[in-house]
Design a protein around this motif. Structure first.
Motif, short mmCIF file in Angstrom:
data_model
loop_
_atom_site.label_atom_id
_atom_site.label_comp_id
_atom_site.label_asym_id
_atom_site.label_seq_id
_atom_site.Cartn_x
_atom_site.Cartn_y
_atom_site.Cartn_z
N LYS A 117 0.85 -1.20 0.00
CA LYS A 117 0.00 0.00 0.00
C LYS A 117 0.88 1.25 0.00
N ASN A 118 1.79 1.29 -0.97
CA ASN A 118 2.78 2.37 -1.02
C ASN A 118 2.53 3.38 -2.13
N LYS A 119 1.40 3.24 -2.83
CA LYS A 119 1.08 4.18 -3.89
C LYS A 119 -0.38 4.61 -3.79
N LYS A 120 -0.63 5.84 -4.19
CA LYS A 120 -2.00 6.35 -4.21
C LYS A 120 -2.81 5.57 -5.24
N ILE A 121 -4.03 5.21 -4.88
CA ILE A 121 -4.91 4.47 -5.78
C ILE A 121 -6.15 5.30 -6.07
N VAL A 122 -6.48 5.41 -7.34
CA VAL A 122 -7.72 6.08 -7.74
C VAL A 122 -8.56 5.10 -8.55
N HIS A 123 -9.88 5.29 -8.48
CA HIS A 123 -10.80 4.43 -9.23
C HIS A 123 -11.41 5.24 -10.36
N LEU A 124 -11.41 4.67 -11.55
CA LEU A 124 -12.03 5.31 -12.70
C LEU A 124 -13.11 4.40 -13.28
N GLY A 125 -14.26 4.99 -13.57
CA GLY A 125 -15.35 4.22 -14.18
C GLY A 125 -16.36 3.74 -13.16
N THR A 126 -17.32 2.98 -13.64
CA THR A 126 -18.32 2.38 -12.76
C THR A 126 -17.67 1.32 -11.89
N PHE A 127 -18.41 0.82 -10.92
CA PHE A 127 -17.91 -0.32 -10.14
C PHE A 127 -17.78 -1.53 -11.06
N TYR A 128 -18.78 -1.77 -11.88
CA TYR A 128 -18.81 -2.95 -12.76
C TYR A 128 -17.68 -2.92 -13.79
N GLY A 129 -17.50 -1.79 -14.46
CA GLY A 129 -16.54 -1.73 -15.55
C GLY A 129 -15.30 -0.92 -15.27
N GLY A 130 -15.18 -0.38 -14.05
CA GLY A 130 -14.05 0.47 -13.72
C GLY A 130 -12.86 -0.29 -13.18
N TYR A 131 -11.75 0.44 -13.00
CA TYR A 131 -10.51 -0.17 -12.50
C TYR A 131 -9.81 0.78 -11.56
N ASP A 132 -8.91 0.23 -10.75
CA ASP A 132 -8.10 1.00 -9.81
C ASP A 132 -6.68 1.09 -10.32
N LEU A 133 -6.07 2.27 -10.20
CA LEU A 133 -4.72 2.47 -10.70
C LEU A 133 -4.05 3.60 -9.95
N ASN A 134 -2.76 3.73 -10.17
CA ASN A 134 -2.00 4.87 -9.67
C ASN A 134 -1.88 5.87 -10.82
N ASP A 135 -2.17 7.16 -10.54
CA ASP A 135 -2.16 8.14 -11.63
C ASP A 135 -1.03 9.16 -11.51
N ASP A 136 0.01 8.85 -10.74
CA ASP A 136 1.10 9.82 -10.56
C ASP A 136 1.87 10.11 -11.84
N ASP A 137 2.01 9.11 -12.70
CA ASP A 137 2.85 9.27 -13.89
C ASP A 137 2.06 9.25 -15.19
N LEU A 138 0.82 9.69 -15.13
CA LEU A 138 -0.03 9.64 -16.32
C LEU A 138 -0.14 11.02 -16.96
N PHE A 139 0.44 11.14 -18.14
CA PHE A 139 0.30 12.35 -18.95
C PHE A 139 0.18 11.92 -20.40
N LYS A 140 -0.96 12.11 -20.96
CA LYS A 140 -1.27 11.63 -22.31
C LYS A 140 -0.86 10.15 -22.45
N PRO A 141 -1.37 9.30 -21.58
CA PRO A 141 -0.94 7.90 -21.58
C PRO A 141 -1.50 7.11 -22.76
N THR A 142 -0.79 6.04 -23.08
CA THR A 142 -1.25 5.07 -24.06
C THR A 142 -1.80 3.86 -23.31
N ILE A 143 -3.03 3.49 -23.63
CA ILE A 143 -3.70 2.40 -22.94
C ILE A 143 -4.03 1.30 -23.94
N ILE A 144 -3.65 0.07 -23.63
CA ILE A 144 -4.16 -1.09 -24.37
C ILE A 144 -5.21 -1.73 -23.47
#
Length: 256
Positions: free
Chosen positions: A22-49
């Motif tokens: 538990k050493n990184k900030k976690i944010v949730h994006l999207g609905t509960f059903y279709g969303g995911y949890d991630l760390n957003d510290d290094d996200l700037f115009k990210p590429t997502i697969i």
């Protein structure tokens, strides 16, 4: 009654529940059903697969709206193609509905003012360890469910959809990618085979968000399979979160 007792015993003996840091900030994006949890510290115009579009694109659309992401969706299923087309028809439009947790989100519930064909892309393939194979994806027993699986789960429905595969490195080559910030895998049983291939790549994603389908079916065989792939992933990554929906978030150990 006996079946319930047996399932409880299996859960206690074989449920795969590794510790995470538990050493990184976690944010949730999207609905509960279709969303995911991630760390957003290094996200700037990210590429997502993003593998597994289904009929809830809330995670993908929020990545575009909040971080100016480019999202490459990988999903071969006819219903997902139809769903993508319904979103595409509203590109550039604001939302006029709120989210729900039905599993099917109306395209009217997305703010698509920033979304277009260049940042929200769909490849009609199944991600796999090799490209150009024909992969059987079995239809669910419940016709209302959108997800197809490589496992027929010993059900009565033997109908399947034959999907053309694409591997991780082929996606990289097709789009001339040099960095992948997030690899999301919601692919109903194909994730272990796919991850074994991904980990051999020279371009590893910064974060892996994965639903392990077999984790919901505790058994000795499944626990061994999950333990093995987790150990392989942890050669390069830290596990930083397991959310309530049982999705895992891995973060790449950056070289000093």
């Amino acid at each position: 009654m006996i079946k319930k007792i047996v399932n409880k015993i299996k859960f206690k003996l074989f449920h795969f529940n590794p510790q995470y840091k538990k050493n990184k900030k976690i944010v949730h994006l999207g609905t509960f059903y279709g969303g995911y949890d991630l760390n957003d510290d290094d996200l700037f115009k990210p590429t997502i697969i993003s593998c597994g579009l289904g009929e809830d694109a809330s995670f993908d659309i929020e990545m575009i709206n909040k971080y100016d992401a480019r999202v490459i969706n990988i999903d071969p299923t006819p219903r997902s193609k139809k769903y993508y087309n319904s979103i595409e028809s509203r590109f550039g439009m604001k939302k006029d509905k709120n989210y729900d947790e039905s599993g099917y989100l109306s395209p009217r519930s997305y703010d698509l003012s920033k979304v277009n064909k260049s940042n929200f892309i769909l490849l009609e393939n199944a991600i796999w360890s090799n490209s150009d194979e024909n992969l059987k994806l079995y239809m669910p027993e419940n016709e209302q469910h959108v997800s197809l699986s490589i496992n027929n789960k010993k059900n009565k429905n033997q109908n399947f959809y034959l999907a053309k595969t694409i591997d991780y490195n082929s996606i990289i080559k097709r789009f001339n990618l040099t960095n992948i910030h997030i690899l999301k895998l919601d692919i109903e049983g194909s994730e272990i085979e796919t991850l074994n291939s991904v980990l051999k790549s020279k371009i590893l994603p910064l974060q892996i968000l994965v639903e392990f389908d077999i984790r919901r079916k505790p058994s000795l065989k499944n626990r061994i399979a999950l333990t093995n792939i987790h150990k392989k992933i942890c050669k390069y990554y830290e596990l930083i979160n397991i959310n309530q929906k049982e999705d895992f978030t891995y973060y790449l150990r950056l070289k000093s």
